[in-house]
Design an enzyme around this catalytic site. Sequence first.
Site, short mmCIF file in Angstrom:
data_model
loop_
_atom_site.label_atom_id
_atom_site.label_comp_id
_atom_site.label_asym_id
_atom_site.label_seq_id
_atom_site.Cartn_x
_atom_site.Cartn_y
_atom_site.Cartn_z
N SER A 1 0.79 -1.24 0.00
CA SER A 1 0.00 0.00 0.00
C SER A 1 0.82 1.28 0.00
O SER A 1 0.24 2.37 -0.05
CB SER A 1 -0.95 0.02 1.20
OG SER A 1 -2.01 -0.88 0.99
N LYS B 1 -0.13 3.73 -2.66
CA LYS B 1 -1.18 4.74 -2.61
C LYS B 1 -0.64 6.17 -2.63
O LYS B 1 -1.40 7.11 -2.91
CB LYS B 1 -2.07 4.51 -1.39
CG LYS B 1 -2.90 3.23 -1.48
CD LYS B 1 -3.82 3.08 -0.28
CE LYS B 1 -4.72 1.85 -0.40
NZ LYS B 1 -3.98 0.59 -0.18
N SER C 1 -5.30 3.56 4.63
CA SER C 1 -4.98 2.59 3.57
C SER C 1 -6.22 1.82 3.13
O SER C 1 -6.17 0.61 2.89
CB SER C 1 -3.89 1.61 4.05
OG SER C 1 -3.14 1.14 2.97
N LYS D 1 3.45 6.62 4.86
CA LYS D 1 2.54 5.58 4.34
C LYS D 1 3.05 4.22 4.77
O LYS D 1 4.26 3.98 4.81
CB LYS D 1 2.46 5.63 2.80
CG LYS D 1 1.36 4.76 2.24
CD LYS D 1 -0.02 5.31 2.59
CE LYS D 1 -1.14 4.30 2.34
NZ LYS D 1 -1.16 3.24 3.39
#
Length: 361
Positions: A146, A149, A204, A309
């Site tokens: 993820s 993203k 997420s 992130k």
Amino acid sequence: MCSVLLLMLTVISGKVSEAQAAGSSAGKHRQAASGAKGRKRVVRKKAAPATARAPARPRRRGRAAAAGVAAGAVTAATAGAAVAANASSNAAALPPVNTKPELLPRCGFTAASKQHIFSRGVYVLDEQTNTPLFERNADTVAPIASVTKLMTAIVWLDQKSLPMSNRLEVTEDDLDTLKFTHSRLNVGASLSRADMLHIALMSSENRAAAAMSRDYPGGRPAFIAAMNAQAQALGMKQTRFENATGLSPDNVSTPRELAELVKAANRYQLIRNDSLDKQKIINIGRGQLQYINSNRLIRYGQVNATVQKTGFINESGHNMVLRLLVHDRRPVVVTMLGSGSADGSRLDGVRIAKWLNCSLN
């Protein structure tokens, strides 16, 4: 009668002799005294010229001292010039001082402590000087999950005149048919585009990212193409994207190249704000949902960052990227891939942050 006269003559003669002897002795004393006085006067007469000449001697000594001082000054100046010349020569011979930052052993950055880093791939970059501070498998290609993203958000925000207040509905096309992951966003849930971006970065949320990639001119294929084009534009030659969520193990990059993605994401105010928010209540049209930040370092305020992130799939392990502010002002990018647990990734972030805060000004 004669004997009496003879006796008187003898007495008188003795007194005369005593008087003469006394007079002779007195004369000698006067002569000695006179001589002593004369010698004293002679001494004073001889001392007078010496006293008169005495001031001349200090003048000779003054000239000599002045000459000595002048000579000393010349010698000192010569010696100073020689020292300066030697110092200059030595300085020219010395290697230049290394002004690049580094992590210090006294701050815990030792061979032993580096072995306690759980992530398989790590890259720590001092953004101010573009100096790598720590690397481990920094050029090894691996799934990024993820962390994807961040690129999803960049490409989606690059659309022109994007109406962030418009609502976007979750459809069956947004369901995960690869890993069959769960989501609290049911089909039919309606969110503003701003909220879709928010929970995709902060929590997420996979269905939010999938909906964003579908909501793009040309649809999802055009969106994935734009993601790969952006990666190439950033110089991320070994980075590839297959979807917008990161659920595909074919979304790959390296710790070094992810530093470029982090720096690019930091240029977007919305990405900075949304990725660092700790929690948010989302209106989904038929109720509300509360979301929290998936990064516990951020949620519990353990580090000071401008962008973050996290990501996880079985193929990648636990990943985390951060742009830290050391001493609240100095940016350092940290990318970590492949920890065996979420706690391992979090502890790596804490350890590296401590190295940085101690080692850097």
